[in-house]
Design an enzyme around this catalytic site. Structure first.
Site, short mmCIF file in Angstrom:
data_model
loop_
_atom_site.label_atom_id
_atom_site.label_comp_id
_atom_site.label_asym_id
_atom_site.label_seq_id
_atom_site.Cartn_x
_atom_site.Cartn_y
_atom_site.Cartn_z
N HIS A 149 0.82 -1.22 0.00
CA HIS A 149 0.00 0.00 0.00
C HIS A 149 0.85 1.26 0.00
O HIS A 149 0.29 2.36 -0.09
CB HIS A 149 -1.00 0.01 1.17
CG HIS A 149 -0.38 -0.04 2.54
ND1 HIS A 149 -0.41 -1.16 3.32
CD2 HIS A 149 0.25 0.91 3.28
CE1 HIS A 149 0.17 -0.93 4.48
NE2 HIS A 149 0.59 0.32 4.48
N SER A 276 4.62 1.83 8.08
CA SER A 276 4.26 0.87 7.06
C SER A 276 5.46 0.61 6.15
O SER A 276 6.10 1.55 5.67
CB SER A 276 3.12 1.41 6.18
OG SER A 276 1.88 1.02 6.67
#
Lengths: 320, 94
Positions: A149, A276
């Protein structure tokens, strides 16, 4: 030199995709453990005997040592992360938090040294011009791993944003305003069909390909495919660039791996938005080996995409 | 076994100074959510705005960090219907 076995490139959901058309893939011959490289400069610490990094002021939280039980057969069961998804809302008490309990992250200031310079602060510009922060880590001279992502935003509710990001500015070993290895911008990314087409979190991983071999200076982490037993007996280490700390600062924490699923690894290692893509790695004989790519904050444990054989094979191909 | 995390709801917002001026480059991220979420943080643009797509209705806590300021938090409820969009505002202390 270990024997090399022929490896079949993944197909189906793990089929590698690129934002650049016409990318050709060739068969590769590798083993299941890919070695790290320490780059330029003095020899780094080999870490502590308990599997954590040797960071001043950091103490691995005491945890009960799990019995070396063999993991039960999970085939046929849904991944634990999938229990949180679906149309029905989760119970009120099962809220996801990414920093769990006491925050024991410590700031890393020696980010110009190995292993810390392997981790890169990422400034991501999406298709619609929105900007985001994340983390990546070198696995080769010109390749960083990160979350799927980070390179491909799966967001059907926002069509202008949905798709490959425009560019990512990569800043290895960043320490606030200091960029010991400068920065390089990439628009060359990799991910897999399971993420780009389906937005399936079990396939949430990707890579950034740099136009330079900056990794030869920073060094890189190794990575490997490990059994459930090995992972459950390991300490997971994460270092990255969280948004809840001063801009561009690197923070580290570690914990024993809490649980594993067929395609995910779960851990109670504190993280925050911006981490992330961080490496979830273990230290073996002084070498750092990624075991997962950090991706999600959860109710009890955070989680990352496990490096299974298809993931490993894609990583080998992407670092060529 | 595929279970797509389709982001169908949107939380949007703005970060402003105490005097109402937009704040660019503020870091906005989710700290609590009804389901696991990507561990990514948004940077506000020149207008001080940001927007997150989320996969489920429910209660979300967003935090905003700006250098020299205490981190702010706000909790919002994303409804299951009614436009599926929620707006928030962070107002800094100075």
């Amino acid at each position: 030199m270990p024997a090399r076995t022929r490896v079949t490139l993944p197909k189906g959901m793990h089929a590698s995709v690129s934002n650049l058309d016409g990318e050709a893939e060739a068969a590769i011959q590798r083993t299941k453990l890919e070695a790290p490289a320490e780059g330029e400069g003095p020899k780094p610490s080999k870490g502590r005997a308990n599997g954590a990094e040797d960071v001043a002021g950091y103490k691995l939280p005491e945890m009960a040592v799990a019995a070396a039980a063999v993991a039960p057969d999970l085939s046929g069961l849904c991944d634990i992360g999938e229990a949180s998804f679906g149309p029905a809302p989760a119970p009120a008490e099962a809220t996801a938090e990414i920093v769990h309990g006491v925050d024991d992250r410590v700031r890393i200031n020696s980010t110009g040294s190995y292993p810390w310079r392997v981790h890169a602060s990422l400034l991501i510009t999406a298709r619609d011009g929105s900007r985001w922060i994340g983390t990546g880590w070198f696995i080769g001279p010109h390749t960083l791993m990160t979350a799927g992502h980070v390179v491909f935003i799966h967001s059907p509710a926002m069509p202008a944003r949905h798709g490959w990001v425009r560019s990512i500015q990569v800043m290895p070993g960043r320490n606030g305003n200091q960029l010991p290895y400068g920065s390089v911008t990439s628009s060359n990314f990799r991910s897999v069909v399971g993420w780009t087409n389906n937005g399936n979190e079990n396939y949430d991983y990707g890579a950034i390909i740099l136009p330079t071999n900056l990794g030869n200076q920073t060094g890189w982490f190794g990575f490997g495919v490990f059994s459930d037993r090995d992972l459950l007996a390991s300490v997971g280490n994460i270092s990255g660039y969280p948004g809840d700390k001063p801009a561009g600062t690197q923070w580290y924490a570690a914990r024993r791996i809490a649980s594993v699923g067929p395609r995910k690894v779960y851990y109670d290692i504190d993280t925050a938005g911006g981490q992330s893509g961080s490496a979830v790695y273990r230290i073996m004989s002084g070498g750092r080996y990624g075991v997962a790519i950090h991706a999600y904050g959860g109710a009890v444990n955070n989680s990352g995409t496990r490096i299974t054989l298809p993931v490993f094979n894609n990583m080998l191909n992407w670092k060529k | 076994m595929a279970s797509p995390q389709a982001s169908v709801y949107v939380i949007s917002g703005v970060v402003r100074t105490a005097r109402g001026r937009p704040v660019a480059d503020a870091r906005v991220y989710v700290t609590r959510s009804p389901v696991p979420l990507p561990d990514i943080a948004a940077l506000t643009n020149e207008q001080g705005t940001f927007a997150f797509a989320v996969p489920a209705a429910g209660s979300y806590t967003l935090a905003c960090s700006v250098e020299g300021q205490a981190t702010l938090e706000v909790t919002v409820t994303v409804p299951t219907d009614k436009g599926r969009r929620v707006a928030v505002e962070f107002r800094l202390a100075d």
